[in-house]
Scaffold this active site. Sequence first.
Site, mmCIF file in Angstrom:
data_model
loop_
_atom_site.group_PDB
_atom_site.id
_atom_site.type_symbol
_atom_site.label_atom_id
_atom_site.label_comp_id
_atom_site.label_asym_id
_atom_site.label_seq_id
_atom_site.Cartn_x
_atom_site.Cartn_y
_atom_site.Cartn_z
ATOM 1 N N CYS B 385 0.872 -1.171 0.000
ATOM 2 C CA CYS B 385 0.000 0.000 0.000
ATOM 3 C C CYS B 385 0.897 1.206 0.000
ATOM 4 O O CYS B 385 2.060 1.102 0.308
ATOM 5 C CB CYS B 385 -0.904 0.040 1.231
ATOM 6 S SG CYS B 385 0.005 0.299 2.759
ATOM 7 N N GLU B 760 -1.677 -1.869 -5.463
ATOM 8 C CA GLU B 760 -1.920 -1.904 -4.027
ATOM 9 C C GLU B 760 -3.380 -1.723 -3.655
ATOM 10 O O GLU B 760 -3.777 -2.009 -2.532
ATOM 11 C CB GLU B 760 -1.039 -0.851 -3.364
ATOM 12 C CG GLU B 760 0.405 -1.108 -3.755
ATOM 13 C CD GLU B 760 1.393 -0.097 -3.222
ATOM 14 O OE1 GLU B 760 2.519 -0.490 -2.923
ATOM 15 O OE2 GLU B 760 1.044 1.077 -3.094
#
Lengths: 308, 806
Positions: B385, B760
């Site tokens: 992320c 992500e």
Amino acid sequence: MTRSSFEAAARWDRPREENDVIPGEFIYHRPSSVAEALAILASHGDEARPLAGGHSLIPMMKLRMAAPEHLIDLSGVADLKGIRDEGGSVVIGAMTTQHELIASELLAAKLPIIRETSLLIADPQIRYMGTLGGNVANGDPGNDMPALMQCLNATYLAAGNGGEREIAARDFYEAAYFTALAPDELVTAIRIPVPAAGHGFAYEKLKRKVGDYATAAAAVILTRDGSTVTGCSIALTNVGDTPLLASEAAEIVTGSGLDAATVDRAVAAAEAITNPAADGRGPAEYRTKMAGVMVHRALARAFERAGS
Amino acid sequence: MNDMTPTREQREAALEGMGCKRKRVEDIRFTQGKGNYVDDLKLNGMLFGDFVRSPYAHAKVTRIDASKALELPGVVAVLTAEDLKGVNLAWMPTLAGDVQMVLADGKVLYQNQEVAFVIAENRYIADDAIQLVEVDYEELPVLVDPFKAMDADAPVLREDLAGKTEGAHGPRNHHNHIFNWSVGDREETDRAFAEAEVSIKEMISYHRTHPSPLETCQCVASMDKVSGELTVWGTFQAPHVIRTVASLLSTIPEHKIHVIAPDIGGGFGNKVGAYPGYICAIVATIVTGQPVKWVEDRMENLSTTSFARDYHMTTEIAAKKDGTVTSLRVHVLADHGGFDACADPSKWPAGFMNIVTGSYDFPTAHLSVDGVYTNKAPGGVAYRCSFRVTEAAYCIERGMDILAKKLGMDPADLRMKNFIRPEQFPYHSALGWEYDSGDYHTAMQKAMDTIGYRSLREEQKARQEAFKRGETREIMGIGVCFFTEIVGAGPSKNCDILGVAMFDSAEIRVHPTGSVISRMGSKSQGQGHETTWAQIIATEIGIPAADIMVEEGNTDTAPYGLGTYGSRSTPVAGAAIALAARKIRNKAQMIAAHMLEVSEYDLEWDVDGFQVKGNPGLRKSMKEIAWAAYNAPPPNLEPGLEAVSYYDPPNMTYPFGAYFCVMDIDVDTGVAKIRRFYALDDCGTRINPMIIEGQVHGGLTEAFAIAMGQEIRYDEMGNVLGASFMDFFIPTAVETPHWETDHTVTPSPHHPIGAKGVGESPNVGGVPAFSNAVNDAFGFLGSTHIQMPHDAWRIWKAAKELGAHG
Ligand SMILES: Cc1cc2nc3c(=O)[nH]c(=O)nc-3n(C[C@H](O)[C@H](O)[C@H](O)COP(=O)(O)OP(=O)(O)OC[C@H]3O[C@@H](n4cnc5c(N)ncnc54)[C@H](O)[C@@H]3O)c2cc1C
């Protein structure tokens, strides 16, 4: 006394003091007969360990929780292989792999619970290597076969330098990694009495994922006459230091019609004998309760399957 | 026209450019076991290094005696902190402005901390020698619970910081305090809460977990004592940054350091940081003059190199009775472990946590983050992320569900009501970001229609009734998540790593025969750059992707870049690629004009060459132009056809998506079955739909793992539990649900090709969808919030506490 395969504390999920993936040094032996294997065992005593499929022992060696100096590979011993029908019982050689247990038509016909249980062990790769003998001799409460063997009232055939003897599966397990086998003995075969034709059976196992040991599991064999349970045997996996034979629970259901109140009492009796460790699978309370749920479900399924 | 002349469509298809489901070219070697990874490297005289690690989480190290280890044949040396002090490397700077011990300097702060580095002729000897190093420890009180870190009597973890009331990010107000970071208007926010018609408050924890790439962190360092050159092969997501940092720390000039990242078997953020293993291998090769390899094992990886998350977020939302949100107030307690080694851009101690307002139009908001030390491993990486974006998404998406429940509103309707509207873009959020583009309502509506949301709710109602009547022991949950990410770090005005601005780069060289070699500052770890970068170039300059070679990871040949993490490669390097390609096309246009004897302005671009406007028969293909560029360039134009571009993005990009999870839970065992999972992603322009789908599948599988049980646990002694694949939840094909994927396309207005990044999103959006499904299932029994991870025993425990077991 017993062969302390590993220290009682040497469990997978215990915080480790050392960080290894590489085993210590050892000498590798590959005997071709039981006598030869026993001779090597005798000459090295506690320093020697039999190697079957290696799928419990080698991981332990990599973690250096086991550090045998002599490894005796049993895969060259032809006498330890094979599944034989002896009429009232079936004899399975210690080096029979879990895959071979699944593939056996004889077992499928006479002891279908063995296939059902084997299919819940690890994954196909591991089952091609892992053996019944290694699984029952290992002494890890996480192994599935020991409880099943207790449920089936199997006998382990042991050979040592002092001769041969038989040990009931129900008497074999003393504590985690402590068994009734002497350091210079081998399990050569497992003899299993064939349950009555038309018996009901179930192995219920709760696990987090493929390849995981049981959070809790229950093996049930039962016979019924109409709606009445005429005989029952129950054993539990991985909810104590050893496999657990739930005899009281089995007695409670025997003679009953498996009504809800009786099942509840049997479940409570099974739960009462558990003493699971808390680990990543959950706290002790959960694992005890799951043993109960597994017993509940295994009883129902075995009852449904049993011919009356 | 001659029948053999390919049509425009055929020429376009032959390029396999943007939008094409091109098969991944790198998979040819990966699927045959022919990848070239660090551990495949074997150099003459190569030694092997391995760590003696601490069994204790907090202890003084009073004595290290390596004499027995040194007696073992094949052991070359044993390094300790004392040795490293000689080269000023006993400690190293972290990306977060803290310092970190390379080897235990007088004490250890977490279990498995590196204490000594054994260097031996091979791995086996090194491991034997580790057992022979004697270390005496004096145990100290252990601090595990971050909520107790700032108690007055909490043990002092960082004696090296004694008396320092100022940290890298402002004042520290306790010996275990690292920083406080606040954003937003506190007064306005407090006022909105005071006036709120409805509000919710919940402590929402995102537990500690860990990325788990197939390949662990590893390196080989080799010092050539004659030339004074250091070569380091390693699993580096950002090889250039490693080179710069190595140069600054070692004082070896940067041109004498060669950093090479060969094939990397997954990163997920784990390979962004600098670890003691790298430093020790480098020191060891300098000391011994022989190459030194260091390879982590799985337990070392899970227990030491860079955890993720461990954010404890007290979340408050203020709203009107009709569901309109009026304010968001979040306080985060961030557990950083023994050192603050978070991998964030330097000025962002809590990453981009201030994206926590999510997809909603909050008029005001306030965020405050306190970082604390505990006796746990350092890290805090962005596990698939952008920096802390998954924490932010979880926080707001759980928060919105809790608010919906309190209001008695449907959670999807509440989201629809509060979405930032299409006409508000570019949208300035209350916490300081400028969202580039979005059309949330359309995406949400498409998702709800596709999954049949309303009828699922009806089914759920019927099942709840059946459960109450005792007819079933299963309950059903519907998890809703609408996330907005912030990726593509980032504009140099606010993003740097240790002072290095976060631009990225591309170099493209067209050969005379019209094939191409291109190099980037990014570094694929499985994302498929060799495939997708070639597709961008193919579309931009009309050369088939099959004729374009993409090379990354060698700092000697690649232009300087900041590497691949935080979904930044497509937004930043991808833009650099498009712009470098356009430079080439501009020059090609001049050459084509010369070849066709027309003015440049009379030419137009057509798929794979230039044609004369109004006379398409008169054209020059890129292949012809490439030859001419070298061999017959126009007068006054230098020969050759290549370009470099460095791209400093004007803004971040903001991908978004709508995810839905349908789950059935057995209340008696706590086992959850995923019945359906639908993921709609909007990542702007789609370069390769097949790779996007693969990225979404992988990210969703990680999200499933994290939400449903993947965790790094500690006991009260600071023993790290479950740091092996026996316990650490990695789903197999059997557990992994079936994924349904979908998309809308809202291009980024500021990106040259409109792409936003996607790798992500599924991790960011997936976790809240799973967790909301579990929570949604139990809502009718009176629960407000159940903490992650949702493994079977915790779900069972929740069921029990809610009375579901009778
Ligand atoms: C990832 C993974 C998951 C697994 N999951 C499960 C599971 O769910 N359930 C399960 O039951 N098992 C599981 N196993 C264990 C697997 O079934 C092993 O194969 C089995 O436990 C041991 O059998 P083995 O033949 O591999 O024995 P080995 O590992 O070779 O030996 C095990 C022990 O038994 C001793 N031994 C072996 N043979 C004899 C003999 N003939 N006489 C005396 N002593 C002997 C050895 O010395 C050793 O101490 C798993 C293993 C792995 C790696």
